[in-house]
Motif scaffolding. Sequence first.
Motif, PDB file in Angstrom:
ATOM      1  N   ILE A  46       0.849  -1.192   0.000  1.00 26.25           N
ATOM      2  CA  ILE A  46       0.000   0.000   0.000  1.00 26.25           C
ATOM      3  C   ILE A  46       0.883   1.240   0.000  1.00 26.25           C
ATOM      4  O   ILE A  46       1.986   1.234   0.543  1.00 26.25           O
ATOM      5  CB  ILE A  46      -0.979   0.056   1.195  1.00 26.25           C
ATOM      6  N   GLU A  53      -9.358   4.165  -2.172  1.00 25.11           N
ATOM      7  CA  GLU A  53      -7.968   4.008  -2.600  1.00 25.11           C
ATOM      8  C   GLU A  53      -7.337   2.784  -1.924  1.00 25.11           C
ATOM      9  O   GLU A  53      -6.636   1.991  -2.569  1.00 25.11           O
ATOM     10  CB  GLU A  53      -7.170   5.271  -2.265  1.00 25.11           C
ATOM     11  N   GLN A  62      -6.012  -0.700  -3.777  1.00 22.85           N
ATOM     12  CA  GLN A  62      -4.646  -1.193  -3.635  1.00 22.85           C
ATOM     13  C   GLN A  62      -4.601  -2.618  -3.086  1.00 22.85           C
ATOM     14  O   GLN A  62      -3.677  -3.377  -3.387  1.00 22.85           O
ATOM     15  CB  GLN A  62      -3.829  -0.250  -2.754  1.00 22.85           C
TER      16      GLN A  62
END
Length: 142
Positions: free
Chosen positions: A103, A129, A133
Amino acid sequence: MTQAREVLDRHTAAFNDHDIDALLRNVSPAAVWISPEGPAEGHEEIASYIGQFFAAFPDVRAIVWETVDHGDLAAEELMMVGTHEGTYLMPGGRAVPGTGRPIQLRCCAMCTVEDGLMVSMRFYFDQLELLAQLGLLPEADV
């Protein structure tokens, strides 16, 4: 440098060392932390939250890009980097087993300090987000 900046700097250093005891020495026993995963109140809940995060991302580090402080408030813009190796507890209680994925999560942290201790921490990041990821977004029908 304000007292709030000094406290947040010590907090970030303890976080990067994965030293929960050192982290808690900068936190009021009555502190409240708010994050996308939910609130944590007091040392026991904060230690549990941080411990679970360290278990999910055992190599996590905060890379601070920008800082600002004013009076009893200090803030950081940062990048959280690490590898998802353990179970991550998401909002709503869903447990996501380790994916092995890296990440690089853009974040913002704001803390308020009273009498040399952090009394509140508000931690923000884009959950979408993070899910992207980790490879957890549903496939889109195009």
